[in-house]
Design a protein around this motif. Structure first.
Motif, PDB file in Angstrom:
ATOM      1  N   LEU A  15      -2.447   6.089 -11.993  1.00  0.00           N
ATOM      2  CA  LEU A  15      -3.613   5.978 -12.853  1.00  0.00           C
ATOM      3  C   LEU A  15      -4.191   7.382 -13.012  1.00  0.00           C
ATOM      4  N   ALA A  16      -4.195   7.905 -14.240  1.00  0.00           N
ATOM      5  CA  ALA A  16      -4.640   9.277 -14.480  1.00  0.00           C
ATOM      6  C   ALA A  16      -5.878   9.299 -15.349  1.00  0.00           C
ATOM      7  N   VAL A  17      -6.753  10.258 -15.091  1.00  0.00           N
ATOM      8  CA  VAL A  17      -7.948  10.498 -15.890  1.00  0.00           C
ATOM      9  C   VAL A  17      -7.940  11.974 -16.277  1.00  0.00           C
ATOM     10  N   LYS A  18      -7.848  12.243 -17.600  1.00  0.00           N
ATOM     11  CA  LYS A  18      -7.824  13.615 -18.112  1.00  0.00           C
ATOM     12  C   LYS A  18      -6.724  14.449 -17.450  1.00  0.00           C
ATOM     13  N   GLY A  19      -5.555  13.808 -17.273  1.00  0.00           N
ATOM     14  CA  GLY A  19      -4.400  14.518 -16.746  1.00  0.00           C
ATOM     15  C   GLY A  19      -4.334  14.599 -15.228  1.00  0.00           C
ATOM     16  N   ARG A  20      -5.342  14.103 -14.525  1.00  0.00           N
ATOM     17  CA  ARG A  20      -5.340  14.177 -13.060  1.00  0.00           C
ATOM     18  C   ARG A  20      -5.175  12.770 -12.484  1.00  0.00           C
ATOM     19  N   THR A  21      -4.194  12.601 -11.580  1.00  0.00           N
ATOM     20  CA  THR A  21      -3.946  11.308 -10.971  1.00  0.00           C
ATOM     21  C   THR A  21      -5.060  10.978  -9.978  1.00  0.00           C
ATOM     22  N   VAL A  22      -5.697   9.845 -10.199  1.00  0.00           N
ATOM     23  CA  VAL A  22      -6.819   9.451  -9.333  1.00  0.00           C
ATOM     24  C   VAL A  22      -6.523   8.164  -8.567  1.00  0.00           C
ATOM     25  N   GLY A  23      -5.384   7.560  -8.833  1.00  0.00           N
ATOM     26  CA  GLY A  23      -5.074   6.324  -8.138  1.00  0.00           C
ATOM     27  C   GLY A  23      -3.800   5.705  -8.635  1.00  0.00           C
ATOM     28  N   CYS A  24      -3.688   4.411  -8.448  1.00  0.00           N
ATOM     29  CA  CYS A  24      -2.460   3.701  -8.801  1.00  0.00           C
ATOM     30  C   CYS A  24      -2.791   2.252  -9.153  1.00  0.00           C
ATOM     31  N   VAL A  25      -2.080   1.745 -10.129  1.00  0.00           N
ATOM     32  CA  VAL A  25      -2.151   0.322 -10.461  1.00  0.00           C
ATOM     33  C   VAL A  25      -0.878  -0.322  -9.914  1.00  0.00           C
ATOM     34  N   TYR A  26      -1.066  -1.352  -9.095  1.00  0.00           N
ATOM     35  CA  TYR A  26       0.062  -1.977  -8.394  1.00  0.00           C
ATOM     36  C   TYR A  26       0.148  -3.446  -8.807  1.00  0.00           C
ATOM     37  N   ALA A  27       1.400  -3.928  -9.019  1.00  0.00           N
ATOM     38  CA  ALA A  27       1.633  -5.348  -9.292  1.00  0.00           C
ATOM     39  C   ALA A  27       2.920  -5.760  -8.602  1.00  0.00           C
ATOM     40  N   ASP A  28       2.966  -7.006  -8.153  1.00  0.00           N
ATOM     41  CA  ASP A  28       4.208  -7.484  -7.534  1.00  0.00           C
ATOM     42  C   ASP A  28       4.402  -8.969  -7.806  1.00  0.00           C
ATOM     43  N   HIS A  29       5.593  -9.430  -7.438  1.00  0.00           N
ATOM     44  CA  HIS A  29       5.920 -10.846  -7.529  1.00  0.00           C
ATOM     45  C   HIS A  29       6.786 -11.187  -6.326  1.00  0.00           C
ATOM     46  N   ARG A  86       0.823  -1.204   0.000  1.00  0.00           N
ATOM     47  CA  ARG A  86       0.000   0.000   0.000  1.00  0.00           C
ATOM     48  C   ARG A  86       0.862   1.260   0.000  1.00  0.00           C
ATOM     49  N   SER A  87       1.926   1.276   0.745  1.00  0.00           N
ATOM     50  CA  SER A  87       2.737   2.481   0.856  1.00  0.00           C
ATOM     51  C   SER A  87       3.394   2.833  -0.473  1.00  0.00           C
ATOM     52  N   ILE A  88       3.878   1.842  -1.217  1.00  0.00           N
ATOM     53  CA  ILE A  88       4.514   2.155  -2.492  1.00  0.00           C
ATOM     54  C   ILE A  88       3.466   2.596  -3.508  1.00  0.00           C
ATOM     55  N   ALA A  89       2.265   2.008  -3.448  1.00  0.00           N
ATOM     56  CA  ALA A  89       1.194   2.415  -4.355  1.00  0.00           C
ATOM     57  C   ALA A  89       0.797   3.864  -4.097  1.00  0.00           C
ATOM     58  N   GLU A  90       0.659   4.212  -2.817  1.00  0.00           N
ATOM     59  CA  GLU A  90       0.279   5.581  -2.474  1.00  0.00           C
ATOM     60  C   GLU A  90       1.377   6.567  -2.882  1.00  0.00           C
ATOM     61  N   GLN A  91       2.627   6.154  -2.700  1.00  0.00           N
ATOM     62  CA  GLN A  91       3.749   7.016  -3.084  1.00  0.00           C
ATOM     63  C   GLN A  91       3.739   7.281  -4.590  1.00  0.00           C
ATOM     64  N   ALA A  92       3.519   6.248  -5.387  1.00  0.00           N
ATOM     65  CA  ALA A  92       3.478   6.417  -6.845  1.00  0.00           C
ATOM     66  C   ALA A  92       2.336   7.338  -7.248  1.00  0.00           C
ATOM     67  N   ALA A  93       1.174   7.181  -6.578  1.00  0.00           N
ATOM     68  CA  ALA A  93       0.020   8.016  -6.904  1.00  0.00           C
ATOM     69  C   ALA A  93       0.273   9.476  -6.533  1.00  0.00           C
ATOM     70  N   ARG A  94       0.840   9.715  -5.359  1.00  0.00           N
ATOM     71  CA  ARG A  94       1.072  11.093  -4.905  1.00  0.00           C
ATOM     72  C   ARG A  94       2.100  11.797  -5.793  1.00  0.00           C
ATOM     73  N   GLN A  95       3.164  11.064  -6.170  1.00  0.00           N
ATOM     74  CA  GLN A  95       4.232  11.674  -6.966  1.00  0.00           C
ATOM     75  C   GLN A  95       3.904  11.723  -8.454  1.00  0.00           C
ATOM     76  N   GLY A  96       2.956  10.898  -8.874  1.00  0.00           N
ATOM     77  CA  GLY A  96       2.562  10.884 -10.275  1.00  0.00           C
ATOM     78  C   GLY A  96       3.592  10.281 -11.208  1.00  0.00           C
ATOM     79  N   VAL A  97       4.477   9.436 -10.669  1.00  0.00           N
ATOM     80  CA  VAL A  97       5.496   8.790 -11.493  1.00  0.00           C
ATOM     81  C   VAL A  97       5.534   7.303 -11.172  1.00  0.00           C
ATOM     82  N   PRO A  98       5.894   6.465 -12.151  1.00  0.00           N
ATOM     83  CA  PRO A  98       5.971   5.030 -11.881  1.00  0.00           C
ATOM     84  C   PRO A  98       7.103   4.710 -10.900  1.00  0.00           C
ATOM     85  N   ILE A  99       6.903   3.675 -10.116  1.00  0.00           N
ATOM     86  CA  ILE A  99       7.930   3.172  -9.211  1.00  0.00           C
ATOM     87  C   ILE A  99       8.118   1.692  -9.506  1.00  0.00           C
ATOM     88  N   VAL A 100       9.372   1.311  -9.706  1.00  0.00           N
ATOM     89  CA  VAL A 100       9.668  -0.088  -9.969  1.00  0.00           C
ATOM     90  C   VAL A 100      10.895  -0.479  -9.175  1.00  0.00           C
TER      91      VAL A 100
END
Length: 589
Positions: free
Chosen positions: A558-572, A515-529
């Motif tokens: 995850l952006a809608v019309k240029g505004r970040t509204v969330g995050c798509v998270y995947a892990d292994h 959750r913390s990495i997903a929230e960080q990616a959403a707040r910063q608006g950049v992918p995290i890998v």
């Protein structure tokens, strides 16, 4: 009068050099042009006849593609007639001097007054100026108006010419159903009037239209008659175009050798024609040679076409063919040229040149596939598919299945299926995957399939599930979820895969790493890998990595019309380096 009548007859027969030689002495007598035929006498003639000669010479020079000289000859007239103004308008429109062309068109309309045939000529000129401006939609209405006026005035010859112009522009806009009537009328009526040279050219236009809607047999009949008429009349320009149509038919039937022979014959017939006419022949020849893998001859023909394009001020017509030739031969393509093709594609779409837009998008898609840019390829193919649907809807219903056999339509289907995406160009493919497909083919195939599903879904919960399934499919991730914000800073999981509800609740309560990495990616608006979470300093303060047993993590805003509204998270949890640049690019796209 007799000399000018003879010049008009030569013009109608297509012998433009001889027609020009007949007229130049009369124009030269006024001191307008020093280019009279060698030994031709200066003739003293009345102002009216001199002006008539200027108008005729201007039109002959326009037909020869010598637009600058035509404009100069017509501009020298002190009191230009409608014929002079018309020739000047055509010359200026072809030179891109649209303000001058509009002034000439207005002069034609003023001179026409209420005389229906003259007013029809003025409306036709308005259409031709709009056509030169690439405004196909604006050209159709004045052509139709000219046709209506000519028919009301029983000007049968004028009506046939305006019908031919209307049909040609409707065909260029892929308004095939609307184009059929005027195109057929023009070919029929010119034949009835005994205008055999003009009928030959009308048959060329009509044959092109029939080929566009998949009536290959009808197009072959039109091409054969057009060539027969042109041969009998020794009309070189019309013969050249008839041969180009024959080449197009041969390409449609897959007979590359005959297509090349026809195009070469067309080039020879058009050797004395205007640069724009010769350019069309050279481009067709270059592309046919490239399809036949004759690289040396194809590049030579393309270089000759480049020279003609400069002379005719039609470099935009040369560039798409140059890129298709490069794709066929496996040559490198300058990214700047691809960018320019994209701009030409956008302009073609704006000006309703639908077939040009489709062909540009197909070329772009093939180039992007070669450059391993599947998302850009997908975007180009999606645009081409949408425009092709528009073209089908503008085709007579009984011919819609036939146009699907068009080479561009077949290529579009092949690329959309992505079964053999690499075969779209002739360049040797990269090393194959274990399944035998090129590395870029499978992601493209999956993107195309997924895009179709996403574009057809309107329900948000189902759409989020599709997005998450897409991410896991493209990245081969083990688990994933989608996090959305309510706008007040609170985050909630809206969709999840392979993560139990109890685990989600526990992680949410404990400030879990996922959750913390997903929230960080959403707040910063950049992918995290992260390639290996256990050694990543960024997450030392998060929940124990060893407790969560996480190895690879990917989080994309995850952006809608240029505004970040969330995050798509995947892990292994087992694989390190599961997500690289390719996976990030696919998910971000």
């Amino acid at each position: 009068d007799a000399a000018l009548a003879a010049a008009r007859a030569l013009q109608r027969m297509g012998d433009l050099p001889a027609a020009e030689a007949r007229v130049v002495p009369f124009v030269g007598a006024a001191g307008v042009s020093p280019d009279r035929a060698p030994g031709a006498p200066r003739v003293s003639i009345a102002a009216r006849a001199r002006d008539e000669a200027r108008g005729l010479l201007g039109r002959i020079l326009v037909d020869r593609g010598d637009y600058a000289r035509a404009a100069a000859v017509c501009a020298a007239s002190e009191e230009p007639s409608a014929a002079v103004a018309e020739a000047r308008g055509l010359a200026c429109s072809n030179l891109g001097r649209f303000a001058d062309a509009d002034r000439a068109r207005a002069a034609v309309e003023r001179a026409a007054a209420d005389h229906a045939p003259s007013l029809a000529r003025a409306r036709n000129l308005r259409g031709m100026v709009a056509h030169s401006r690439d405004a196909l939609a604006d050209a159709a209405e004045p052509y139709q108006s000219a046709l209506t006026l000519a028919r009301r005035a029983d000007d049968l010859h004028g009506a046939a010419i305006y019908a031919m112009n209307l049909g040609a522009i409707l065909r260029e806009a892929c308004e095939y159903e609307r184009a059929l009537g005027p195109s057929a009328d023009a070919a029929r009526d010119l034949g009835r009037l005994g205008k055999r040279v003009e009928r030959s050219f009308a048959l060329f236009n009509y044959g092109n239209l029939l080929l566009s809607i998949g009536d290959v047999e009808g197009a072959e009949r039109a091409a054969a008659e057009a060539e027969s008429l042109a041969r009998a009349l020794d009309a070189a320009r019309e013969l050249g175009y008839a041969r180009l149509l024959a080449g197009d038919l041969a390409r449609r039937r897959g007979d590359r050798a005959r297509a090349i022979d026809c195009y070469r014959a067309g080039v020879a017939s058009l050797s004395d024609a205007a640069a724009g006419d010769r350019l069309a022949a050279a481009l067709n020849l270059a592309e046919a040679l490239a399809d036949a893998a004759d690289s040396v001859a194809a590049r030579r023909a393309l270089a000759e076409a480049a020279t003609l394009a400069e002379a005719a001020n039609q470099v935009d017509a040369w560039l798409p063919v140059a890129i298709r030739v490069a794709l066929a031969l496996g040559d490198d393509i300058d990214p700047a040229r691809l960018a320019e093709l994209g701009r030409l594609r956008d302009r073609a779409a704006r000006t309703v040149r639908r077939d040009a837009a489709v062909r540009a998008d197909l070329a772009l898609a093939r180039a992007f596939i070669r450059r391993d840019q599947p998302k850009k390829a997908l975007a180009s193919l999606a645009r081409a598919q949408q425009i092709w649907k528009e073209i089908r809807m503008r085709t007579p219903e009984l011919r819609r299945d036939a146009i699907d056999d068009d080479p561009d339509a077949r290529r579009l289907r092949e690329l959309l299926s992505a079964g053999d995406a690499a075969s779209a160009d002739k360049k040797s493919p990269p090393a194959a995957t274990s399944a035998g497909a090129p590395p870029h083919a499978e992601p493209l195939r999956r993107l195309l399939s997924i895009n179709k599903r996403l574009n057809s879904e309107q329900r948000l919960p189902v759409l989020l599930d599709l997005i998450l399934d897409t991410v896991l499919d493209l990245t081969s991730a083990e688990r994933g979820f989608i996090l959305l914000t309510d706008g007040a800073g609170a985050w909630r999981v809206e969709a999840a895969r392979n993560i139990a509800e109890a685990e989600l609740a526990k992680n949410a309560a404990a400030g879990a790493f996922s959750r913390s990495i997903a929230e960080q990616a959403a707040r910063q608006g950049v992918p995290i890998v992260t390639l290996d979470a256990s050694g990543d300093e960024r997450f030392e303060a998060a929940l124990s990595v060893s407790d969560l047993k996480l190895r690879s993590v990917l989080a994309v805003p995850l952006a809608v019309k240029g505004r970040t509204v969330g995050c798509v998270y995947a892990d292994h949890r087992l694989r390190t380096g599961a997500f690289g640049d390719a996976e990030v690019a696919l998910v971000c796209d």
